[in-house]
Design a protein around this motif. Structure first.
Motif, PDB file in Angstrom:
ATOM      1  N   THR A  89       0.841  -1.204   0.000  1.00  0.00           N
ATOM      2  CA  THR A  89       0.000   0.000   0.000  1.00  0.00           C
ATOM      3  C   THR A  89       0.871   1.246   0.000  1.00  0.00           C
ATOM      4  N   LEU A  90       1.882   1.251   0.865  1.00  0.00           N
ATOM      5  CA  LEU A  90       2.796   2.388   0.942  1.00  0.00           C
ATOM      6  C   LEU A  90       3.586   2.537  -0.350  1.00  0.00           C
ATOM      7  N   ILE A  91       4.092   1.438  -0.872  1.00  0.00           N
ATOM      8  CA  ILE A  91       4.893   1.484  -2.101  1.00  0.00           C
ATOM      9  C   ILE A  91       4.077   2.041  -3.258  1.00  0.00           C
ATOM     10  N   ARG A  92       2.830   1.583  -3.372  1.00  0.00           N
ATOM     11  CA  ARG A  92       1.968   2.076  -4.449  1.00  0.00           C
ATOM     12  C   ARG A  92       1.657   3.556  -4.269  1.00  0.00           C
ATOM     13  N   MET A  93       1.423   3.968  -3.031  1.00  0.00           N
ATOM     14  CA  MET A  93       1.121   5.372  -2.761  1.00  0.00           C
ATOM     15  C   MET A  93       2.308   6.261  -3.096  1.00  0.00           C
ATOM     16  N   ARG A  94       3.504   5.812  -2.738  1.00  0.00           N
ATOM     17  CA  ARG A  94       4.717   6.565  -3.064  1.00  0.00           C
ATOM     18  C   ARG A  94       4.908   6.675  -4.571  1.00  0.00           C
ATOM     19  N   ARG A  95       4.569   5.611  -5.274  1.00  0.00           N
ATOM     20  CA  ARG A  95       4.718   5.618  -6.728  1.00  0.00           C
ATOM     21  C   ARG A  95       3.721   6.571  -7.391  1.00  0.00           C
ATOM     22  N   GLU A  96       2.500   6.601  -6.858  1.00  0.00           N
ATOM     23  CA  GLU A  96       1.460   7.423  -7.460  1.00  0.00           C
ATOM     24  C   GLU A  96       1.566   8.889  -7.046  1.00  0.00           C
ATOM     25  N   ALA A  97       2.063   9.149  -5.836  1.00  0.00           N
ATOM     26  CA  ALA A  97       2.150  10.532  -5.337  1.00  0.00           C
ATOM     27  C   ALA A  97       3.491  10.749  -4.651  1.00  0.00           C
TER      28      ALA A  97
END
Length: 255
Positions: A57-65
């Motif tokens: 979840t964190l990795i995806r969030m960092r990638r998107e924003a």
């Protein structure tokens, strides 16, 4: 989670000095859609969402924003997971149970996170000056080992890494440090010759154990100075002979 929402609202309401507007997202996808509208200064991220679980979840969030700082909120007091979250780019890792006991913890984390992000942006802005500077900027330790060089330094001194301390731009760095320390001077200026180019190198010590140099190409200026000297020498030579003759004839006339 309704209880988490209540907990966060109560903790933030207690922070009257923080003008916070809280926007809630029920799942990861709706959270991304909210981020896409902009105006978000910080994300409070639960790692257990209906459509995303765990550190992914964190990795995806960092990638998107990537520009938005993230504080992870979790029910698990797990030091290993906390360290992994920080390594993946989270600014803080808070256990919800602690927030319930210490409501001010969340506000303090938000303040620190936003300030760290602001400081990071400022450092990045300042660092970009060196990266875009057309003149070579080199940082070394006190022994002359390169720790940073900007693109201009790499372009104008292509053999910098190959020659190491034998490169003219890095020669005698320990002696420079000793001289500045002994004389109490803030900086030192010297000329260095690299092939057919002559540079004026300004060296100073911004912090203990670090030497920073800023080099300016003065090849053209040196060539003009040499041409001026040659011109003056030629004119002096051309004038000396007739002037000597005139002087002799004046002497004869005076006699």
């Amino acid at each position: 989670n309704a209880n988490d929402t209540r907990l966060i609202r109560e903790a933030l309401t207690a922070q009257l000095e923080l003008p916070i507007e809280l926007a809630l997202a029920q799942d990861f996808s709706s959270g991304l859609r909210r981020l896409a509208h902009g105006g978000v200064d910080l994300v409070l991220l639960d790692l257990m969402l209906p459509d995303s679980q765990g550190l992914d979840t964190l990795i995806r969030m960092r990638r998107e924003a990537p520009e938005v700082p993230i504080v992870v909120l979790t029910a698990f007091d797990n030091t290993t997971l906390g360290l992994e979250a920080l390594q993946q780019g989270a600014q803080d890792y808070l256990v919800k149970g602690y927030i319930e006991v210490y409501p001010s913890l969340l506000g303090r984390s938000i303040r620190y996170t936003i300030e760290r992000k602001r400081a990071a942006r400022e450092l990045l802005r300042l660092a970009s000056f060196a990266e875009q500077d057309p003149n070579p900027i080199i940082e070394t330790d006190s022994a002359g080992t390169v720790t940073y060089c900007n693109p201009s330094a790499r372009a104008q001194f292509p053999d910098l890494e190959t020659l190491g301390v034998r490169h003219p731009a890095l020669q005698d760095i320990p002696q420079v440090v000793a001289t500045l320390d002994a004389q109490g001077k803030p900086f030192l200026v010297r000329e260095i010759v690299c092939g057919h180019k002559i540079s004026e190198q300004h060296l100073y010590i911004p912090a203990r154990g670090m030497v920073r140099s800023y080099s300016i190409d003065i090849t053209e200026r040196k060539q003009l100075e040499r041409l001026k000297d040659e011109f003056l020498s030629t004119v002096s030579h051309e004038l000396r002979t007739p002037m000597a003759t005139i002087k002799e004839f004046i002497g004869i006339i005076a006699d």
